[in-house]
Design a protein around this motif. Structure first.
Motif, PDB file in Angstrom:
ATOM      1  N   LYS A 222       0.457  -1.339  -0.063  1.00 46.14           N
ATOM      2  CA  LYS A 222      -0.201  -0.064  -0.141  1.00 46.14           C
ATOM      3  C   LYS A 222       1.265   1.605  -0.266  1.00 46.14           C
ATOM      4  O   LYS A 222       0.392   2.317  -0.262  1.00 46.14           O
ATOM      5  N   GLU A 223       2.422   1.195   0.288  1.00 41.64           N
ATOM      6  CA  GLU A 223       2.647   2.338   0.398  1.00 41.64           C
ATOM      7  C   GLU A 223       3.440   2.555  -1.153  1.00 41.64           C
ATOM      8  O   GLU A 223       3.874   4.023  -1.531  1.00 41.64           O
ATOM      9  N   ALA A 224       3.392   1.891  -1.785  1.00 46.20           N
ATOM     10  CA  ALA A 224       3.716   1.908  -3.502  1.00 46.20           C
ATOM     11  C   ALA A 224       2.357   2.917  -3.994  1.00 46.20           C
ATOM     12  O   ALA A 224       2.220   2.408  -5.112  1.00 46.20           O
ATOM     13  N   GLN A 225       2.246   4.231  -3.710  1.00 46.88           N
ATOM     14  CA  GLN A 225       1.319   5.204  -4.201  1.00 46.88           C
ATOM     15  C   GLN A 225       1.473   5.835  -5.951  1.00 46.88           C
ATOM     16  O   GLN A 225       1.149   6.114  -6.160  1.00 46.88           O
ATOM     17  N   LEU A 226       2.643   6.640  -5.522  1.00 51.32           N
ATOM     18  CA  LEU A 226       3.130   7.076  -6.712  1.00 51.32           C
ATOM     19  C   LEU A 226       3.482   6.035  -8.015  1.00 51.32           C
ATOM     20  O   LEU A 226       4.242   7.016  -8.900  1.00 51.32           O
ATOM     21  N   GLY A 227       3.709   5.127  -7.654  1.00 49.47           N
ATOM     22  CA  GLY A 227       4.335   4.249  -8.413  1.00 49.47           C
ATOM     23  C   GLY A 227       6.066   4.740  -9.098  1.00 49.47           C
ATOM     24  O   GLY A 227       6.709   4.806 -10.229  1.00 49.47           O
ATOM     25  N   ILE A 228       6.714   5.328  -7.627  1.00 47.58           N
ATOM     26  CA  ILE A 228       8.167   5.829  -8.496  1.00 47.58           C
ATOM     27  C   ILE A 228       8.610   4.807  -8.159  1.00 47.58           C
ATOM     28  O   ILE A 228       9.063   4.565  -7.223  1.00 47.58           O
ATOM     29  N   THR A 229       9.945   4.410  -8.790  1.00 49.45           N
ATOM     30  CA  THR A 229      10.960   2.936  -8.912  1.00 49.45           C
ATOM     31  C   THR A 229      12.382   4.042  -8.542  1.00 49.45           C
ATOM     32  O   THR A 229      12.648   5.040  -9.492  1.00 49.45           O
ATOM     33  N   ILE A 230      13.070   3.257  -7.034  1.00 49.16           N
ATOM     34  CA  ILE A 230      14.538   3.734  -7.124  1.00 49.16           C
ATOM     35  C   ILE A 230      15.654   2.971  -6.530  1.00 49.16           C
ATOM     36  O   ILE A 230      15.629   2.224  -4.955  1.00 49.16           O
ATOM     37  N   PRO A 231      16.482   2.297  -7.459  1.00 52.26           N
ATOM     38  CA  PRO A 231      16.988   1.866  -6.663  1.00 52.26           C
ATOM     39  C   PRO A 231      17.996   2.116  -5.649  1.00 52.26           C
ATOM     40  O   PRO A 231      18.461   3.068  -6.476  1.00 52.26           O
ATOM     41  N   LEU A 232      18.594   1.227  -5.417  1.00 51.83           N
ATOM     42  CA  LEU A 232      19.175   1.110  -4.189  1.00 51.83           C
ATOM     43  C   LEU A 232      20.589   1.276  -3.837  1.00 51.83           C
ATOM     44  O   LEU A 232      21.014   1.164  -2.741  1.00 51.83           O
ATOM     45  N   ASP A 233      20.894   0.619  -5.437  1.00 50.58           N
ATOM     46  CA  ASP A 233      22.374  -0.497  -5.187  1.00 50.58           C
ATOM     47  C   ASP A 233      23.668   1.043  -5.755  1.00 50.58           C
ATOM     48  O   ASP A 233      23.161   1.483  -6.849  1.00 50.58           O
ATOM     49  N   LEU A 234      24.532   0.977  -4.902  1.00 50.00           N
ATOM     50  CA  LEU A 234      25.709   1.593  -5.915  1.00 50.00           C
ATOM     51  C   LEU A 234      26.000   0.573  -7.102  1.00 50.00           C
ATOM     52  O   LEU A 234      25.935  -0.409  -7.451  1.00 50.00           O
ATOM     53  N   PRO A 235      26.586   1.581  -8.362  1.00 55.57           N
ATOM     54  CA  PRO A 235      27.029   0.563  -9.482  1.00 55.57           C
ATOM     55  C   PRO A 235      28.273   0.016  -8.400  1.00 55.57           C
ATOM     56  O   PRO A 235      28.779   0.249  -7.849  1.00 55.57           O
ATOM     57  N   LEU A 236      28.231  -1.674  -9.045  1.00 51.53           N
ATOM     58  CA  LEU A 236      29.391  -2.241  -8.457  1.00 51.53           C
ATOM     59  C   LEU A 236      30.850  -1.881  -8.291  1.00 51.53           C
ATOM     60  O   LEU A 236      31.819  -2.378  -7.913  1.00 51.53           O
TER      61      LEU A 236
END
Length: 331
Positions: free
Chosen positions: A53-67
């Motif tokens: 239910k927290e996914a209200q805006l459909g904004i996706t944000i990856p949280l991994d740094l590049p390797l």
């Protein structure tokens, strides 16, 4: 994995350890003597349904740094990431070689034991992990990252943006020196952000280390590994801190720094343990480190909300000590 209807009653912090002879503040046996999920058991199907239910805006944000984001591992004994392209003419392959602690990661329960006795979660020993020819013990995969990976993580994430808080308060700090973030700051930020924690949440702490790191020149980044010391910003250790984290019933914690707690340790007469010992070995609670929280912090500030659906699919590495988290926040 413990069924949702079978969740055990969570004891008070003062009741830890649960069994005589177990390490201080450990919860061994809470989920069963053979459990290898620890606090990830708190992410039940109900917790996941509520988190969606927290996914209200459909904004996706990856949280991994590049390797390859870290020019050279900040702990010099760790090897640097290397990518090898294999050009075959008719097609291509590639290989990567890395230390799983050298960029964004989850620490599994076999990463860091209680330093007194070197015991890992639920009594796992170094002989279990590495084997012993002298004792005739074969290594096994107990407490490896594969347990979390095969379950997968989908729960509510909550960002505590201490870095922005510090700027507002005029707090000066270097993320590459030992700096203790007071527990009270975490509590105050949660109150300011109207955050009410729920069992099964993952607390994500932004300290500002990756922000400061990206502003350094290449030579300055290399110099960090040649200081002859390992020192980093993190939360202050202590009984009060450990008790607060236990009381919130977090499934895991993650941060953008190299150690969730301020490093190196500074013992006092009343407290000699690292949070790494209590969290990983005591409670089986994974610790995420070196996560990329910059875009997440900006978006949370923009929309005025600091909770989100958090998904993570670590690599299935049998007996793995750590893995890239493959984490994503969905607002």
């Amino acid at each position: 994995m413990v069924g949702e209807s079978e969740l055990p009653k969570r004891p008070a912090f003062s009741e830890l350890p649960l069994h005589e002879g177990d390490p201080p503040y450990s919860s061994w046996g809470l989920w069963g003597d053979k459990d290898e999920l620890g606090s990830i058991n708190l992410i039940t199907s109900k917790v996941t349904r509520e988190a969606i239910k927290e996914a209200q805006l459909g904004i996706t944000i990856p949280l991994d740094l590049p390797l390859d984001a870290i020019a050279k591992p900040l702990i010099p004994s760790r090897i640097a990431y290397h990518h090898n392209l294999i050009a075959k003419g008719f097609a291509n392959d590639d290989e990567i070689h890395m230390n799983t602690q050298s960029t964004s990661q989850w620490d599994s329960m076999r990463h860091f034991p209680y330093q007194d006795g070197y015991r890992y979660y639920n009594g796992t020993t170094m002989d279990d992990i590495a084997g012993s020819v002298e004792k005739g013990i074969k290594a096994n995969n107990r407490n490896g990252i594969q347990n979390i990976a095969k379950k997968g993580i989908a729960t509510r994430g909550v960002l505590i943006d201490w870095c922005s808080y510090a700027k507002r308060k005029g707090i000066k700090f270097s993320a590459f020196d030992r700096y203790e973030i007071p527990l009270q700051d975490i509590i105050d930020i949660a109150k300011e952000s109207n955050i009410v924690f729920r069992p099964g949440d993952i607390l994500i702490l932004r300290t500002g280390l990756t922000e400061q790191y990206t502003k350094l020149t290449y030579d300055e980044k290399i110099a960090l590994t040649q200081r002859g010391k390992n020192s980093f910003i993190g939360i202050a250790c202590g009984k009060e801190t450990a008790q607060w984290f236990w009381s919130q019933a977090f499934a895991a914690v993650a941060t953008d720094t190299l150690s969730f707690e301020a490093w190196p340790r500074q013992n006092s007469d009343s407290w000699t343990w690292l949070l790494h010992e209590i969290f990983l070995a005591g409670w089986g609670m994974p610790i995420g480190e070196l996560w990329d929280l910059e875009l997440l912090a900006a978006k949370c500030e923009e929309v005025g909300r600091w909770s989100f659906l958090l998904t993570s699919q670590p690599l299935i590495i049998d007996g793995g000590v750590a893995s890239p988290p493959n984490a994503m926040a969905i607002l």
